[in-house]
Write an enzyme that holds these catalytic residues in place. Structure first.
Site, mmCIF file in Angstrom:
data_model
loop_
_atom_site.group_PDB
_atom_site.id
_atom_site.type_symbol
_atom_site.label_atom_id
_atom_site.label_comp_id
_atom_site.label_asym_id
_atom_site.label_seq_id
_atom_site.Cartn_x
_atom_site.Cartn_y
_atom_site.Cartn_z
ATOM 1 N N GLU A 1 0.834 -1.203 0.000
ATOM 2 C CA GLU A 1 0.000 0.000 0.000
ATOM 3 C C GLU A 1 0.869 1.253 0.000
ATOM 4 O O GLU A 1 0.525 2.259 -0.622
ATOM 5 C CB GLU A 1 -0.919 0.020 1.223
ATOM 6 C CG GLU A 1 -1.946 -1.079 1.237
ATOM 7 C CD GLU A 1 -2.775 -1.049 2.497
ATOM 8 O OE1 GLU A 1 -3.958 -0.685 2.406
ATOM 9 O OE2 GLU A 1 -2.223 -1.370 3.583
ATOM 10 N N LYS B 1 -11.186 3.608 0.892
ATOM 11 C CA LYS B 1 -10.126 2.898 0.189
ATOM 12 C C LYS B 1 -10.849 1.941 -0.759
ATOM 13 O O LYS B 1 -11.563 1.044 -0.322
ATOM 14 C CB LYS B 1 -9.273 2.138 1.208
ATOM 15 C CG LYS B 1 -8.030 1.523 0.662
ATOM 16 C CD LYS B 1 -7.256 0.771 1.742
ATOM 17 C CE LYS B 1 -6.627 1.713 2.744
ATOM 18 N NZ LYS B 1 -5.645 1.029 3.619
#
Length: 127
Positions: free
Chosen positions: A25, A102
């Site tokens: 990420e 997200k």
């Protein structure tokens, strides 16, 4: 005419950013959607056509973009930074509803997103 309640909002602004706990990420990043709704009395702006008396949503976008560009492990921490910046930039804002999604969270399954939603009151505008 009296305004009972009013808001300026930015709906689902899309950003590619590097927030998350996992190394991937932080390296590859992913897409996020951010929505913000700020409580502010727009009564004066309804009568006087001046951006200075309301919340300029272009400035609101730039605040969010600036904070999105600074990586955080937690979207909660990111949300706190955005909220602080909004209240500091627009001292007459009374409330902030903020959602950070997200779009492809690493959860090992399929979903339409995960994130945080906060509802804040600006202590400095309350009597």
């Amino acid at each position: 005419m009296k305004v009972e309640s009013s808001y300026i909002y930015l709906k689902e602004a899309r950003f590619h950013a590097y927030h998350g706990v996992l190394p991937q990420e932080q390296t590859v990043g992913q897409d996020f959607l951010v929505s913000a709704r700020v409580g502010i009395d727009v009564g004066y702006a309804m009568e006087h056509d001046m951006v200075e008396v309301t919340v300029d949503y272009g400035v609101l976008y730039r605040i969010i973009k600036r904070e999105m560009d600074i990586p955080s492990q937690l979207v909660e921490h990111l949300a706190g930074r955005i909220a602080t910046a909004v209240f500091e930039t627009f001292p007459k804002v009374t409330t902030l509803d903020l959602t950070i999604t997200k779009l492809n969270p690493p959860i090992g399954g399929d979903c339409n997103g995960a994130g945080v939603e906060i509802h804040l009151i600006n202590d400095k505008t309350r009597a």
